[in-house]
Design a protein around this motif. Structure first.
Motif, PDB file in Angstrom:
ATOM      1  N   SER A  71       0.836  -1.196   0.000  1.00  0.00           N
ATOM      2  CA  SER A  71       0.000   0.000   0.000  1.00  0.00           C
ATOM      3  C   SER A  71       0.873   1.249   0.000  1.00  0.00           C
ATOM      4  N   GLU A  72       1.915   1.249   0.833  1.00  0.00           N
ATOM      5  CA  GLU A  72       2.791   2.411   0.887  1.00  0.00           C
ATOM      6  C   GLU A  72       3.512   2.616  -0.438  1.00  0.00           C
ATOM      7  N   LYS A  73       3.942   1.539  -1.076  1.00  0.00           N
ATOM      8  CA  LYS A  73       4.651   1.646  -2.347  1.00  0.00           C
ATOM      9  C   LYS A  73       3.766   2.287  -3.407  1.00  0.00           C
ATOM     10  N   TRP A  74       2.554   1.779  -3.529  1.00  0.00           N
ATOM     11  CA  TRP A  74       1.658   2.310  -4.556  1.00  0.00           C
ATOM     12  C   TRP A  74       1.284   3.765  -4.266  1.00  0.00           C
ATOM     13  N   MET A  75       1.057   4.088  -2.993  1.00  0.00           N
ATOM     14  CA  MET A  75       0.686   5.456  -2.658  1.00  0.00           C
ATOM     15  C   MET A  75       1.840   6.411  -2.976  1.00  0.00           C
ATOM     16  N   GLN A  76       3.065   5.999  -2.699  1.00  0.00           N
ATOM     17  CA  GLN A  76       4.215   6.842  -2.983  1.00  0.00           C
ATOM     18  C   GLN A  76       4.325   7.119  -4.475  1.00  0.00           C
ATOM     19  N   GLN A  77       4.013   6.132  -5.289  1.00  0.00           N
ATOM     20  CA  GLN A  77       4.121   6.300  -6.737  1.00  0.00           C
ATOM     21  C   GLN A  77       2.899   7.004  -7.317  1.00  0.00           C
ATOM     22  N   GLY A  78       1.906   7.206  -6.520  1.00  0.00           N
ATOM     23  CA  GLY A  78       0.703   7.877  -6.991  1.00  0.00           C
ATOM     24  C   GLY A  78      -0.044   7.107  -8.049  1.00  0.00           C
ATOM     25  N   LEU A  79       0.034   5.778  -8.023  1.00  0.00           N
ATOM     26  CA  LEU A  79      -0.540   4.979  -9.087  1.00  0.00           C
ATOM     27  C   LEU A  79      -1.949   4.488  -8.781  1.00  0.00           C
ATOM     28  N   ILE A  80      -2.295   4.454  -7.493  1.00  0.00           N
ATOM     29  CA  ILE A  80      -3.591   3.878  -7.133  1.00  0.00           C
ATOM     30  C   ILE A  80      -4.396   4.879  -6.330  1.00  0.00           C
ATOM     31  N   GLN A  81      -5.556   5.182  -6.771  1.00  0.00           N
ATOM     32  CA  GLN A  81      -6.493   6.051  -6.064  1.00  0.00           C
ATOM     33  C   GLN A  81      -7.768   5.253  -5.829  1.00  0.00           C
ATOM     34  N   GLY A  82      -7.628   4.211  -5.090  1.00  0.00           N
ATOM     35  CA  GLY A  82      -8.751   3.300  -4.912  1.00  0.00           C
ATOM     36  C   GLY A  82      -8.422   1.963  -5.546  1.00  0.00           C
ATOM     37  N   ARG A  83      -9.083   0.949  -5.075  1.00  0.00           N
ATOM     38  CA  ARG A  83      -8.722  -0.401  -5.467  1.00  0.00           C
ATOM     39  C   ARG A  83      -8.969  -0.680  -6.943  1.00  0.00           C
ATOM     40  N   ALA A  84     -10.057  -0.182  -7.489  1.00  0.00           N
ATOM     41  CA  ALA A  84     -10.370  -0.449  -8.888  1.00  0.00           C
ATOM     42  C   ALA A  84      -9.311   0.127  -9.807  1.00  0.00           C
ATOM     43  N   GLU A  85      -8.870   1.371  -9.503  1.00  0.00           N
ATOM     44  CA  GLU A  85      -7.836   1.973 -10.334  1.00  0.00           C
ATOM     45  C   GLU A  85      -6.545   1.162 -10.277  1.00  0.00           C
ATOM     46  N   GLY A  86      -6.215   0.662  -9.085  1.00  0.00           N
ATOM     47  CA  GLY A  86      -5.003  -0.134  -8.946  1.00  0.00           C
ATOM     48  C   GLY A  86      -5.066  -1.419  -9.738  1.00  0.00           C
ATOM     49  N   GLU A  87      -6.210  -2.110  -9.673  1.00  0.00           N
ATOM     50  CA  GLU A  87      -6.368  -3.345 -10.437  1.00  0.00           C
ATOM     51  C   GLU A  87      -6.311  -3.049 -11.933  1.00  0.00           C
ATOM     52  N   ALA A  88      -6.969  -1.963 -12.368  1.00  0.00           N
ATOM     53  CA  ALA A  88      -6.984  -1.615 -13.788  1.00  0.00           C
ATOM     54  C   ALA A  88      -5.581  -1.275 -14.281  1.00  0.00           C
ATOM     55  N   TYR A  89      -4.821  -0.549 -13.460  1.00  0.00           N
ATOM     56  CA  TYR A  89      -3.466  -0.177 -13.854  1.00  0.00           C
ATOM     57  C   TYR A  89      -2.586  -1.419 -13.997  1.00  0.00           C
ATOM     58  N   ALA A  90      -2.655  -2.308 -13.015  1.00  0.00           N
ATOM     59  CA  ALA A  90      -1.843  -3.528 -13.059  1.00  0.00           C
ATOM     60  C   ALA A  90      -2.192  -4.369 -14.280  1.00  0.00           C
ATOM     61  N   LEU A  91      -3.493  -4.506 -14.548  1.00  0.00           N
ATOM     62  CA  LEU A  91      -3.928  -5.306 -15.693  1.00  0.00           C
ATOM     63  C   LEU A  91      -3.495  -4.658 -17.000  1.00  0.00           C
ATOM     64  N   GLN A  92      -3.605  -3.344 -17.099  1.00  0.00           N
ATOM     65  CA  GLN A  92      -3.205  -2.647 -18.329  1.00  0.00           C
ATOM     66  C   GLN A  92      -1.730  -2.900 -18.631  1.00  0.00           C
ATOM     67  N   ARG A  93      -0.862  -2.781 -17.636  1.00  0.00           N
ATOM     68  CA  ARG A  93       0.566  -2.993 -17.852  1.00  0.00           C
ATOM     69  C   ARG A  93       0.856  -4.436 -18.250  1.00  0.00           C
ATOM     70  N   LEU A  94       0.168  -5.363 -17.585  1.00  0.00           N
ATOM     71  CA  LEU A  94       0.375  -6.770 -17.896  1.00  0.00           C
ATOM     72  C   LEU A  94      -0.039  -7.081 -19.325  1.00  0.00           C
ATOM     73  N   LEU A  95      -1.213  -6.590 -19.750  1.00  0.00           N
ATOM     74  CA  LEU A  95      -1.696  -6.857 -21.104  1.00  0.00           C
ATOM     75  C   LEU A  95      -0.789  -6.216 -22.150  1.00  0.00           C
TER      76      LEU A  95
END
Length: 315
Positions: free
Chosen positions: A249-273
């Motif tokens: 949680s701290e890692k993602w917050m520091q990088q500003g990549l996740i603003q809620g769980r859905a955004e985090g899942e979408a970001y991870a999936l986008q990079r993977l795809l």
């Protein structure tokens, strides 16, 4: 500007942190020829220069390391780790190209090693060659295949090498793809095994990260697993794995990549795809941004070994 290396995966972290164990488990013959007491050095810049110059196929984890041999010499070892691999016609050519490009640029003999995690039993590319007018050029390289360990799971449970557990997690992820309750039971068994090994805290956390990333669970079962882990850690008087969630949680917050769980899942999936299938269409990107959390988790699970983008989103 440097292009990103695949995506930041616990697999990659495990290879970096436990490289001697990785080579010893999957390539024991090579490991016996290396003098590990003299250490090893990763050559990320050297590899990045060649990969950018000779991009072929889809990569997951590539590592280039300099090691000392038992005979006193130093050699470079190129490891191609195709964790989400599917049978690719160009794979052997890619190994060949990276090998000769490294030699051409740095005049260093390179040992190329390949670990395959595809689901095609008879796909085992281990050489690439061509011959023209009597001139022949050939690369033969050792290959390890995770699928080969399927029949010896008892041996994996007993093996103290950390990559035995990583291999188990991979195989059990594939075996339980249609049964989340079975995956929960398998994952819980592996978690308990982590504590039985007597490993230090960092190794437990590192290996749990790999296992947790592979063996994704629905939210209800995930909560049950965390409850079990909390009880286990209280019994063992160890606060190891339960710190992982906070660390992430701290890692993602520091990088500003996740603003809620859905955004985090979408970001991870986008990079993977993107890493597996290339640039995504606007329709796919829009679908990711509007999907529910449960849909994103399902697609993430499928994306680990789907052969096509359509297979990820199949009904």
């Amino acid at each position: 500007m440097d292009t990103p290396d695949d995506y930041d995966s616990p697999w990659k972290d495990a290879v970096e942190h436990y490289f001697p164990e990785f080579i010893a488990f999957y390539f024991p013959d090579a490991s016996q020829q290396i003098n590990w007491a003299r250490g090893h050095e990763f050559l990320d810049q050297e590899l990045r220069a060649v990969v950018q110059d000779a991009e072929l196929g889809k990569r997951f984890v590539d590592k280039l390391a300099k090691v000392a041999l038992q005979d006193g010499s130093e050699r470079w070892v190129y490891v191609h780790l195709e964790v989400q691999g599917s049978a690719q016609a160009e794979f052997a050519e890619q190994m060949f190209v990276y090998n000769y490009r490294l030699y051409d640029r740095y005049r260093q003999p390179v040992a190329s090693l390949a670990l395959l995690a595809d689901t095609t039993p008879h796909w085992r590319p281990d050489h690439f060659s061509f011959a023209v007018l009597g001139c022949k050029h050939e690369l033969c390289f050792p290959v390890a295949k995770l699928l080969d360990y399927t029949q010896d799971q008892a041996g994996l449970y007993a093996n103290p090498n950390p990559f035995a557990l990583v291999t188990l997690a991979h195989l059990l992820t594939q075996a339980t793809r249609q049964d989340m309750n079975a995956r929960f039971a398998a994952k819980w068994k592996l978690v308990q095994l982590l504590y039985q090994r007597g490993w230090d805290k960092q190794r437990v956390i590192d290996l749990f990260s790999v296992m947790d990333w592979m063996m994704r669970l629905p939210e209800q079962l995930k909560r049950s697993l965390w409850h079990n882990i909390e009880v286990l850690e209280e019994q063992e008087k160890m606060r190891y794995v339960t710190s992982v969630e906070q660390l992430y949680s701290e890692k993602w917050m520091q990088q500003g990549l996740i603003q809620g769980r859905a955004e985090g899942e979408a970001y991870a999936l986008q990079r993977l795809l993107q890493k597996r299938f290339g640039p995504l269409s606007e329709d796919v990107l829009a679908r990711l941004q509007t999907a529910r959390v449960d849909e994103l988790e399902l697609w993430l699970d499928r994306a680990l070994d789907a052969d096509t983008l359509a297979g990820v989103f199949a009904q």
